[in-house]
Design an enzyme around this catalytic site. Structure first.
Site, mmCIF file in Angstrom:
data_model
loop_
_atom_site.group_PDB
_atom_site.id
_atom_site.type_symbol
_atom_site.label_atom_id
_atom_site.label_comp_id
_atom_site.label_asym_id
_atom_site.label_seq_id
_atom_site.Cartn_x
_atom_site.Cartn_y
_atom_site.Cartn_z
ATOM 1 N N GLU A 52 45.360 90.573 104.268
ATOM 2 C CA GLU A 52 46.167 89.166 104.524
ATOM 3 C C GLU A 52 45.702 88.192 103.925
ATOM 4 O OE1 GLU A 52 45.616 91.274 108.574
ATOM 5 O OE2 GLU A 52 44.689 91.305 106.638
ATOM 6 N N CYS A 84 42.417 86.874 111.030
ATOM 7 C CA CYS A 84 43.372 86.968 110.014
ATOM 8 C C CYS A 84 44.760 86.008 110.650
ATOM 9 C CB CYS A 84 43.743 88.081 109.267
ATOM 10 S SG CYS A 84 42.470 88.821 108.497
ATOM 11 N N ASP A 200 21.973 127.340 100.638
ATOM 12 C CA ASP A 200 22.634 126.728 99.278
ATOM 13 C C ASP A 200 21.886 125.638 98.645
ATOM 14 O OD1 ASP A 200 24.908 128.372 100.254
ATOM 15 O OD2 ASP A 200 26.044 126.682 100.784
ATOM 16 N N GLY A 299 28.324 126.356 107.699
ATOM 17 C CA GLY A 299 28.523 127.710 107.913
ATOM 18 C C GLY A 299 29.343 128.040 108.891
#
Length: 365
Positions: A52, A84, A200, A299
């Site tokens: 804004e 705001c 991994d 997993g």
């Protein structure tokens, strides 16, 4: 242009801050006077002006008597930046169109009420569904007190995540992998379990998108018994920060080695099933850290635990073009479903083709 067309433009502006704005919402705003856009903006990052304020600055004196379109209710509290709503009133706007109410307890209708009390016409709910889709992780996090959890996996045509020897590179083509890295970039934390870390050896960093985001998502490892060594890339803190959730079963010397390598270690209460750690306690911890979206890349056991306990808010599945057979790894484990009556129902909300693969998005039904 009509109200909904301007709001769609505001949504597109807000999406520009999707990666950089969290833990704040990625809000878009534009100011229209006599059918012309005189100011527009979006929230770039915490500590920087809200959407804004950016739009009001661009509009200047032209904001007086104009209409503001903003995706989320203007704030009323002092944070890193001033409220705001006050600036909107001071600018002399005659009308404010809001996409959705902010569920944050510091706002939650107060912003719109202040504007109305100042004599400004306020319309809320324009393009509410589209705004909700854009801000869904933020809205969920503020409503529930926990991160929005996106579980992502790549599977073969026959629903397997890795071959019998646990190899999985690559089930999906480069375009699908780049798309998954976009989800990483939009998340403030990426979570895996012990099995994925050991098998991994992942870095869990954002790659394969351009430009790369400056903010690096927090890497979260769940290691109940202290099995992952500091030789893992997760302990290269130059790549990204690492947080480890563990239990009282983890030895003191292992924790010390983790901390000496630069990781943060937090002990979590033990659970009797699944991964052996209390998910609710972990979610509360991540919420306090300002994590809006948590990406789960673990997993089968981790996926099964999160899904069974109701912590999967969006399931993203990339289906590759290979078949891995019945000895390969399943997508979920720890869910002894015997019949269709016991099945977990999901709602398909998006389908997208990516090279020789397909992305499917599901949400709880």
């Amino acid at each position: 242009m009509e109200d909904h067309e301007y709001m769609l433009r505001a949504i597109a502006l807000g999406e520009k801050g999707h990666i950089t704005a969290p833990p704040n919402p990625w809000v878009g705003c534009l100011i229209v006077k006599e059918g012309k856009i005189v100011g527009e903006g979006y929230h770039v990052a915490p500590g920087q002006p809200h959407a804004e304020i950016v739009a009001l600055k661009e509009a200047g004196e032209r904001a007086k008597g104009a209409t503001m379109y903003v995706t989320l209710e203007p704030c009323v509290h002092h944070g890193r930046t001033p409220p705001c709503a006050n600036s909107v009133i001071e600018a002399g706007l005659s009308r404010v169109v809001v996409g959705v109410e902010d569920p944050d307890h510091q706002v939650s209708g107060k912003g719109m009420q202040i504007l109305r009390d100042a004599g400004i016409e306020v319309l809320v709910g324009v393009c509410a569904n589209e705004v909700y889709d854009s801000l869904k992780p933020y809205l969920h996090q503020r409503k529930t007190g926990r991160p929005f959890c996106v579980a992502k996996s790549a599977i073969s045509i026959d629903g397997r995540t890795a071959a019998a020897d646990r190899s999985s590179k690559w089930i999906t083509p480069p375009e699908a992998r780049a798309d998954a890295h976009r989800i990483r970039a939009e998340s403030q934390a990426i979570l895996i379990g012990t099995g994925t870390a050991l098998t991994d050896n992942p870095k869990l960093t954002v790659r394969e998108i351009d430009p790369l985001p400056e903010r690096k998502p927090l890497r979260v490892l769940l290691d109940t018994h202290g099995r992952v060594s500091t030789f893992s890339p997760l302990f290269d803190i130059s790549l990204a920060p690492t947080l480890i959730f563990t239990s009282s079963d983890c030895k003191t010397d292992v924790r010390k080695s983790w901390e000496d390598a630069g990781a943060e270690v937090v002990e979590i209460s033990k659970a009797s099933e699944g991964i052996g750690l209390d998910l609710q306690e972990m979610m509360e911890n991540l919420f306090r850290r300002g994590i809006v979206q948590l990406m789960i890349e673990g997993g089968a056991t981790l996926f099964g635990t999160f899904l069974k306990q109701g912590y999967v808010d969006q399931l993203v599945v990339y289906i590759g073009s290979c078949i891995l057979g019945d000895k390969a790894e399943p997508l979920f484990r720890g869910m002894p479903i015997e019949s269709m009556d016991e099945s977990i129902s999901m709602k398909l909300v998006n389908v997208r083709k990516l090279e020789n693969s397909v992305r499917l998005d599901y949400v709880p039904s």
